[in-house]
Every structure is written in structure tokens, then in C-alpha cells.
Design a protein around this motif. Structure first.
Motif: not given
Length: 204
Positions: A88-95, A110-115
Motif C-alpha cells: 500500500d506504499g506505507k513505511l513498514f521498516r527502516s534500516e 505501525d499502519q499509522e507510521g508510528n514506531p
């Protein structure tokens, strides 16, 4: 080892209860957590700097779901930033990784973009893990700090739960602190090429 909040009189008293003859101490775990939070506060500037580079995009299928991965690399410092997006283009994980400092940071959203959780790993020059600290933001507002020292074989894991809106350096905010043993990560075997056959061999 459980430390009730009623028994917390001072930070020194708290970490004294978490000190073992050998291994990771409560004091060291708190110091690692503070260091990690300071690093997190400075991270946005580093991420902004990396995002000035043109990313390379790849895809990866995990558990049947195809994720898009954007990788930003600073060719001079070697620092990298990977952003993993769901379908869906939502950020799931960053490294984020810094090879010069021998550390890596991973964040799950999470789905709202909060860590949901943030994990920092430090390694030696060969890439073997030394210590990791994970900060988990729990649904009830509490925060769990988990620090593991992979160089110790016993009492190498300290888990601290902090009250909602609390500070890990304030003993009144610590709900519980536990010390336990977690098996260390295996060291990679030594691999080389046999001069006679030219084939790869592994020394166990």
C-alpha cells in the motif's frame, strides 16, 4: 529477578539489585538505553542527509507479500538507509547502518507510521555482534528496554519496563527490571579457499 516499584528508593539501589558477579549489569543497561535515545534524537539529521542521494529501488517477497525497498547510500561515509514499504506504499521498516561506527539501527512502524520498536546493534570490525538494545513502545503506553551483551555467556540480558511517559533514569518510573541469560549469537566460521582444489572450505 523482579524488582517491585515499592522497593525503588534510588537508581543506585535499583541497579545494585541487577548487578551479577559477571555479565551485563542494570547500570550498564541503563547507560546503553540512554546512549541509544541520544542517538535516536540525532538520527533525523543523518536520515535527511542520506535522503539527498538518489535511491536504488528493489523488491523483496516476505511471507508471500511483496515489499518495495528504497536504499540510499553515501558513497564517502558508506552510511546506508533502507526504507521498506508495504504493497500500500506505507513505511513498514527502516534500516540505518554506519560501517565506520560499526552500528546498525532498525525501526518497525505501525499502519499509522508510528514506531513500534527500535533496535540498535553494535558489532566488532569483523561484523560480529557485541551489544544490542531494543526499545519497544507497548500498547498500554509503557516502554520496554531490552539490552543484550553477546560477549557474555551468562546474565547477559537486561529487560527494563518503564511507566508511560516515564524516564529510564528515574527509579520511580521503573516498573520492573529482570536479568537473564540469552544464548549469544554464533560466530561465523572461518572460510578460505583450498590452495590444492581451489574449492571453498570452512574451518569449524
Amino acid at each position: 529477578m523482579n524488582i517491585s516499584k515499592m522497593a525503588l528508593v534510588s537508581l543506585a539501589a535499583l541497579i545494585a539489585c541487577a548487578v551479577t558477579a559477571a555479565g551485563l549489569t542494570g547500570e550498564e543497561a541503563v547507560e546503553e538505553a540512554v546512549k541509544f535515545e541520544e542517538m535516536l534524537s540525532a538520527l533525523p539529521d543523518q536520515i535527511k542527509s542520506l535522503e539527498s542521494f538518489e535511491p536504488t529501488e528493489t523488491t523483496e517477497t516476505i511471507d508471500g507479500i511483496e515489499y518495495t525497498i528504497a536504499t540510499y547510500t553515501d558513497p564517502e561515509s558508506g552510511k546506508t538507509l533502507k526504507k521498506v514499504y508495504d504493497p500500500d506504499g506505507k513505511l513498514f521498516r527502516s534500516e540505518f547502518s554506519d560501517p565506520q561506527a560499526n552500528l546498525a539501527l532498525a525501526t518497525v512502524y505501525d499502519q499509522e507510521g508510528n514506531p513500534i520498536s527500535e533496535t540498535m546493534m553494535t558489532t566488532d570490525e569483523e561484523g560480529n555482534p557485541l551489544r544490542s538494545t531494543e526499545i519497544t513502545h507497548n500498547p498500554d503506553g509503557t516502554t520496554t528496554y531490552t539490552t543484550v551483551d553477546y560477549t557474555e555467556s551468562e546474565d547477559n540480558k537486561v529487560t527494563t519496563t518503564v511507566a508511560a511517559g516515564g524516564d529510564i533514569t528515574d527509579p520511580q518510573d521503573i516498573i520492573e527490571m529482570t536479568v537473564e541469560t540469552q544464548p549469544g549469537l554464533p560466530r561465523p566460521p572461518d572460510e578460505h579457499t583450498c590452495p590444492n582444489t581451489g574449492q571453498s572450505e570452512i574451518d569449524l
